[in-house]
Design an enzyme around this catalytic site. Structure first.
Site, PDB file in Angstrom:
ATOM      1  N   SER A  94      78.760  79.543 118.445  1.00  0.00           N
ATOM      2  CA  SER A  94      78.113  80.216 119.571  1.00  0.00           C
ATOM      3  C   SER A  94      78.504  79.553 120.899  1.00  0.00           C
ATOM      4  O   SER A  94      79.673  79.547 121.264  1.00  0.00           O
ATOM      5  CB  SER A  94      76.596  80.219 119.346  1.00  0.00           C
ATOM      6  OG  SER A  94      75.954  81.163 120.157  1.00  0.00           O
ATOM      7  N   ASP A 206      75.962  85.831 114.989  1.00  0.00           N
ATOM      8  CA  ASP A 206      75.912  84.455 115.475  1.00  0.00           C
ATOM      9  C   ASP A 206      76.021  83.425 114.347  1.00  0.00           C
ATOM     10  O   ASP A 206      75.277  83.470 113.366  1.00  0.00           O
ATOM     11  CB  ASP A 206      74.592  84.256 116.222  1.00  0.00           C
ATOM     12  CG  ASP A 206      74.601  83.035 117.114  1.00  0.00           C
ATOM     13  OD1 ASP A 206      74.964  81.949 116.629  1.00  0.00           O
ATOM     14  OD2 ASP A 206      74.236  83.161 118.297  1.00  0.00           O
TER      15      ASP A 206
END
Length: 308
Positions: A94, A206
């Site tokens: 991320s 994610d």
């Protein structure tokens, strides 16, 4: 809660309610042939010797997820370089993948800080009304492409991988070739906020869902020493029992419990304490960079590679 925070929460609630009621067709990001994610066991099976000098240990820098707290990674990199550490491998999840891609592509910490300061966070948010998410992520991909000069990941001067989560299998995967922009788009696709990124065998979201601080991927890629920077779990918790506060604390508790065993496998864990409110302001961003720098310096003072 301040008036501004109440207004922002209200807008998000209205958007989420509208999406749910309209029931728009899934506008998942178009399938990209550029993405070829690999599971952990696949990387272990094909691990390459990555050190240019077999007499020296292979050092990996692992950068964890945590949204705008990711500015701290820039400071940590600066402190590590001052101490003489130059990684052979960089792995990020991320926000850590954003900074990691820039660093692995050849940019120094000062250049990365300038690049992040020059971009408006709002310009990266390409909103959409979709039952899959509120933000496409295409603008982020384009910006990463510009920062890395559209060089494919496999051509970076430092070996790099971005970690995402395969939505169908629930397993973490790494992306170490193709478009850096698409890889970071997938690694940063927050469930329920960002539209999942499609690839040939499914969808990616994610990486923080399954591998917040991807130490194991660095090991699988051939690292002897892993220096990890964690930016999410050690900060102050949100006060109060408002819905955003409760949800935020619960999500962080769950994520950090899942991440704890993997983080413990790092040889050195750098964990700056970061306060989130106002972090979008330039002065606050500089303070977060400094927090990462100071945390790394303190950690390095009491650690030596042979003590890992």
């Amino acid at each position: 809660m301040t008036r501004t925070k109440r207004r922002s929460a209200g807008i998000l609630a209205i958007l989420a309610f509208t999406v749910a009621m309209i029931g728009c067709a899934n506008s998942v990001t178009a399938t990209s042939d550029e993405l070829a994610p690999h599971r952990l066991h696949e990387i272990r099976a094909t691990k390459r010797v990555v050190s240019p000098d077999s007499r020296r240990p292979v050092i990996a820098l692992v950068l964890g997820g945590g949204g705008l707290r990711g500015f701290a990674h820039v400071g940590a990199i600066r402190a590590l370089e001052e101490a003489g550490f130059k990684p052979t491998i960089v792995v990020g999840t991320s926000a850590g993948a954003v900074v990691g891609a820039a660093y692995a592509s050849g940019l120094g910490p000062d250049q990365i800080q300038l690049a992040t300061q020059d971009v408006k966070i709002s310009s990266l948010m390409d909103f959409t009304l979709s039952s899959s998410g509120l933000i496409r992520g295409n603008n982020l991909a384009k910006w990463i492409g510009s920062v890395t000069q559209d060089v494919p990941i496999e051509s970076f001067p430092i070996r790099f991988a971005a970690v995402a989560t395969d939505l169908n299998s629930g397993q973490p995967v790494s992306i170490d070739q193709g478009s850096a922009g698409r890889a970071i788009q997938a690694s940063s696709a927050v469930p329920g906020v960002n539209v999942p990124v499609a690839y040939g065998a499914g969808y990616l979201v994610d990486g923080g869902v399954t591998s917040l601080v991807p130490v194991r991927f660095a090991r699988a890629m051939g690292a002897d020493i892993v220096i990890a920077v964690e930016i999410y779990c050690h900060g102050p918790r949100t006060d109060g029992i408002s819905i955003p506060a409760v949800l935020g604390n619960v999500m962080r508790t769950q994520s950090c419990l899942v991440a704890a065993p993997e983080m413990a496998e790092a040889d050195l864990l750098i964990a700056p304490t970061i306060t989130v409110p106002g972090i979008a302001a330039k002065e606050a961003q500089a303070a977060v960079v400094q927090a990462g720098y100071e945390a790394a310096r303190v950690a390095l003072e009491t650690w030596r590679p042979d003590a890992g």
